[in-house]
Every structure is written in structure tokens, then in C-alpha cells.
Write an enzyme that holds these catalytic residues in place. Structure first.
Site, PDB file in Angstrom:
ATOM      1  N   ASP A  44      -0.845  -0.409  -4.817  1.00  0.00           N
ATOM      2  CA  ASP A  44      -2.117   0.211  -5.208  1.00  0.00           C
ATOM      3  C   ASP A  44      -1.937   1.646  -5.701  1.00  0.00           C
ATOM      4  OD1 ASP A  44      -1.537   1.265  -2.699  1.00  0.00           O
ATOM      5  OD2 ASP A  44      -3.502   0.836  -1.820  1.00  0.00           O
ATOM      6  N   HIS A  68     -10.218  -3.275   2.335  1.00  0.00           N
ATOM      7  CA  HIS A  68     -10.676  -1.882   2.147  1.00  0.00           C
ATOM      8  C   HIS A  68     -11.629  -1.726   0.959  1.00  0.00           C
ATOM      9  CE1 HIS A  68      -9.501   2.651   2.712  1.00  0.00           C
ATOM     10  NE2 HIS A  68     -10.750   2.359   3.067  1.00  0.00           N
ATOM     11  N   ASP A 121       0.836  -1.198   0.000  1.00  0.00           N
ATOM     12  CA  ASP A 121       0.000   0.000   0.000  1.00  0.00           C
ATOM     13  C   ASP A 121       0.878   1.259   0.000  1.00  0.00           C
ATOM     14  OD1 ASP A 121      -1.927   1.988   0.477  1.00  0.00           O
ATOM     15  OD2 ASP A 121      -3.129   0.653   1.698  1.00  0.00           O
ATOM     16  N   CYS A 157      -6.529   4.118  -2.208  1.00  0.00           N
ATOM     17  CA  CYS A 157      -6.601   2.689  -1.852  1.00  0.00           C
ATOM     18  C   CYS A 157      -7.804   1.965  -2.444  1.00  0.00           C
ATOM     19  CB  CYS A 157      -6.602   2.538  -0.336  1.00  0.00           C
ATOM     20  SG  CYS A 157      -5.134   3.233   0.473  1.00  0.00           S
TER      21      CYS A 157
END
Length: 472
Positions: free
Chosen positions: A289, A109, A14, A54
């Protein structure tokens, strides 16, 4: 050619930018395992996050569809009914239908936060976090060791198939790698598997990284990118973050330390595949991401069209099937990953997909190579969403849209507030100006040949996607 159905190990971190790998010779980061992996893989210099945030990237990654289509145009957060809909067809569903074992470990998420519905959820999820129960919201992933979003890297938590929270006192990357190794060990003899691992670091808070990795950078001189300012810093979406360049250097070192830690855990996985005799039969993908500005252009975080934000790593290895080397000619956008992997593996690509199957290009054959990638960001902060609701307007009509080619970035930005009237257009020559410090401001795209061409491509894509973006 290997006739056995391959496994897939897809790893993505991430907020990890493309520049933060040692072999790229950009950031001063220590990544010996990635450097070695790159020598035996296909490395894409132009991999991009279509919406550098994200949740939008994750939805696009799994479905091959743009955020404007899935509705996941901003993060899944408190106060917003945003989540990946159960009826979306994702890569997990395809793998499951085709007889693969499916697994997801780490940050998800893609679910609406539980506190949108109840003050104290039984699962213990708080703020933006959510427990995703077994069923269609897991999008085909049978093995589940995951959480929504929770930025406590040294004390993470997870859920399996009940609301009982599993709390861990260990760096999340190390723990999730342990879980992944056990999963592969337990399932490798039961048929092909597809395993997705989503590591949360190097996402902020940057200091939450084991000391052994921090120590590698304590006395290390690092060079900031030429486009980094002295501070104070802000986010592109307007938040004032403060900070000095000295503080930024400490954050950058911690960010690099996290990447070095990820590198070590990645190396463990590669070694395990070799020891188990799985390396030749497993497609390994290493990606992210979105990136992190780390002070470039006076900003932190992401959500902007600069390369530090939209540029992501994308390395793929499949021995004897994918040629080794750097690919400097292929644009690969978030939405292209799902159809490309399915194409590579000989699996059906759903009709719902909006991305492009680049499997032939990846294999070094003559095939489709897009001339341009469409990028976009939308007003998503709570204050923006509230302002648009009050004005009775669609937040997806504002923000910025961009076209990225191998050489150029062309962007139209209309602002994040409903009452903003200013429209700016920039053209960046990323070949002549790799740090994007000297954009050409375009008043009328018809008066500049490159801007004219890219403006046409942008508006054609807006129309194709039924994107409500407007400059009126």
C-alpha cells in the site's frame, strides 16, 4: 493464449517499500521466492502509492478513484467520519457481478472505527479497529476473514460473518496464508476466484516478527541508504520519534526479517498453485500500500513524496499472457491498478474510474503509458483536523501535491496547519540524484523549464479532480 477465465490472487503487504526485495539490489534483504518470481513476472520499477497512507491507498486500489474523490483522504481513525462509502463501485463488486467467487483476507482499514459510535462495541473492536458486517460495506467480497486495523502481528484477530472475534496466537502472515490456501482448496472447483490478501507486516511495530526470521539478520551486516541520518527521527507530519542510528539498524533488521517471512509465505502460495495445477490460470500480483522511510531524510514511516515512501513493489505474473521482464517505462499509480486488472481480464471498467487501464502496456503492446502520476497527502492527524475545524477550513486545501514522471518529482508543499503561510516547491532529478538528497528549490516555476511543465500538469490535475488545494 489461454481462453479460460483466469483467477486473481492479489497480495499486498503494509508499509513495504519497493527497495526491500533482494533482486532490486538496494536493501540487504533476503527474498529468494520473490527473486525467483521476478524472473517469471513483469516487474514495474515505477509503481507508486498515490497517497502513501494505509486507508487512502486501499480505497484508491479498490475503486480506481483518487482519495480526494472517495473522501478517504486520511486513515480511518477515532474522531473522524472517514470510511469507504457503501455506494462506491469497487473491484470486488465488478468481480461478483461477472460471476467470480470473491474473497478478502487480512487488514481492511476502510471502515469507520466502531468506537466512534459506542464506547465498548460488542465485536471487541477498539481504537481504530472495526468489524465490517456482511453487506455493501464489504464491497462485493463474499468470503470474509478480516479486521479493520490492529497492529499486534503475533496475536492477531479477525471476524467472519458475526461479531464474534477470532483470536489467534500465530504470526498474522503465516495464519492468513493458511486461511488463503484453505480457501483456494475449497473453492477452486467452483469457478474462477478473485482473492485479495492484505498482510499487515512489515508495518510497525517492527519487532513483532518470529525469531526464526530475526536470527537470519542477527550477524548480518546491513548497509543503510546514503540518505539515512543518524537520528533522532521524526515523521513528516511532525511527530517526534527519537531514536539513534544503532536503534534504527535494529528496526531495519526486524523490518527485513518480516519481509523475509512474507517471502516464505509467498513461496508457500506459489508452490500450492503449482501443485494444484492453478499456476497457469491464475494472475498473481505482489504489491504493497505504501513504503517506509526507515530513517531516510531523518524520517520514519510514510506520508511524504520521497521514493522510500511512495515507491511500492508491483510484480504481476500470468503465464503466456504477460511478457516477463523489468518495465522501466510505465508509471502505475494506485488508481490505475483496478482498471488495469479488469482490462487484462476482459471485464467491464466502471465509468466512475479515474485511473488508467494499462493492460495493453502490461502485455507489451502499444497502449496508453501516462507521462506523469499525481500524488498527494493531506493534513490527517487528529490535531490537524481539530485545528481546521476550529478555523472553519477544509483540511484537504493544504498538505502537498506532487507530479512524478519517470525522471522527475515535482512537489508543492503548503504545510499541515491551517495558519501556515509558507509554500515550498522542490524539483528532484531522480536519475541524477536517486536518493533525492539535492533538490532544486523552485521560487518561480516559470523560470525553470522542467518545473514550468510539471507545475502546469499539477494544476491541471488539481482542477480536473476538483481538489481544493490552494497556495493563496
Amino acid at each position: 493464449m489461454n481462453q479460460k477465465r483466469p483467477n486473481l490472487l492479489f497480495l499486498f503487504a503494509d508499509q513495504w517499500r519497493r527497495q526491500a526485495m533482494g533482486f532490486m539490489n538496494e536493501d540487504d534483504v533476503i527474498t529468494p521466492n520473490m527473486d525467483q518470481f521476478a524472473k517469471g513476472s513483469r516487474v514495474f520499477d515505477h509503481a507508486l502509492s498515490c497517497t502513501p497512507l494505509c486507508s487512502p491507498h486501499r480505497a484508491a486500489l479498490l475503486t480506481g478513484r483518487y482519495p480526494i474523490t472517495t473522501g478517504v483522504f486520511t486513515n480511518c481513525k477515532i474522531g473522524a467520519e472517514i470510511g469507504l462509502q457503501p455506494d462506491e463501485m469497487g473491484i470486488g463488486e465488478v468481480f461478483k457481478q461477472e460471476g467470480y467467487q470473491t474473497a478478502y483476507i487480512g487488514k481492511w482499514h476502510l471502515d469507520v472505527p466502531e468506537q466512534n459510535y459506542e464506547e465498548e462495541p460488542e465485536s471487541g473492536a477498539r481504537n481504530w479497529d472495526a468489524y465490517t458486517p456482511p453487506g455493501p460495506r464489504r464491497h462485493g467480497f463474499d468470503y470474509w476473514y478480516s479486521y479493520g486495523t490492529f497492529d499486534q502481528h503475533l496475536q492477531p484477530h479477525y471476524w467472519k460473518d458475526s461479531k464474534e472475534m477470532i483470536q489467534v496466537n500465530e504470526w498474522s502472515v503465516k495464519h492468513e496464508t493458511d486461511v488463503a490456501i484453505k480457501y483456494i482448496k475449497d473453492h477452486k472447483d467452483n469457478g474462477p476466484f478473485s482473492l485479495f490478501i492484505s498482510w499487515n507486516p512489515p508495518h510497525s511495530p517492527y519487532d513483532q516478527v518470529p525469531e526464526k526470521y530475526k536470527k537470519l539478520y542477527e550477524d548480518k551486516e546491513i548497509t543503510l541508504r546514503p540518505n539515512v541520518s543518524k537520528g533522532p527521527f521524526s515523521a513528516h507530519t511532525g511527530e517526534k520519534l527519537g531514536g539513534t542510528q544503532e536503534e534504527l539498524i535494529e528496526k531495519t533488521k526486524n523490518y527485513f526479517a518480516a519481509v523475509t517471512g512474507i517471502d516464505e509465505q509467498f513461496g508457500r502460495l506459489l508452490t500450492f498453485l503449482e501443485e494444484e495445477g492453478l499456476a497457469d490460470d491464475t494472475i498473481v500480483v505482489l504489491s504493497a500500500d505504501h513504503g517506509d522511510l526507515l530513517g531516510s531524510h531523518g524520517m520514519m514511516a510514510k506520508h511524504v513524496w520521497y521514493e522510500e515512501s511512495v515507491g511500492i513493489p508491483f510484480l504481476i505474473r500470468w503465464p503466456e499472457n504477460i511478457p516477463v521482464g523489468r518495465d522501466r517505462e510505465t508509471l502505475i499509480n494506485s488508481v490505475d491498478v483496478m482498471p488495469t486488472l479488469l482490462g487484462l481480464m476482459g471485464l467491464p471498467i466502471p465509468d466512475t474510474v479515474e485511473g488508467i487501464d494499462l493492460s495493453q502496456a502490461i502485455k507489451g503492446e502499444d497502449g496508453i503509458r501516462p507521462d506523469a502520476a499525481f500524488l498527494a497527502c493531506y493534513p490527517g492527524r487528529d490535531v490537524f483536523l481539530q485545528a481546521f475545524e476550529k478555523a472553519g477550513l477544509d483540511p484537504k486545501s493544504k498538505g502537498w501535491r506532487a507530479i512524478r514522471t519517470i525522471r522527475y518529482t515535482y512537489v508543492i508543499h503548503t504545510g499541515y496547519w491551517p495558519d501556515e503561510k509558507t509554500v515550498v516547491r522542490y524539483l528532484y532529478d531522480n536519475q541524477e540524484d536517486p536518493y533525492q538528497m539535492n533538490p532544486l528549490e523552485i521560487k518561480d516555476p516559470k523560470e525553470h523549464e522542467v518545473a514550468k511543465q510539471l507545475d502546469k500538469v499539477l494544476w491541471e490535475k488539481v482542477k480536473e479532480l476538483k481538489d481544493p488545494f490552494t497556495i493563496a
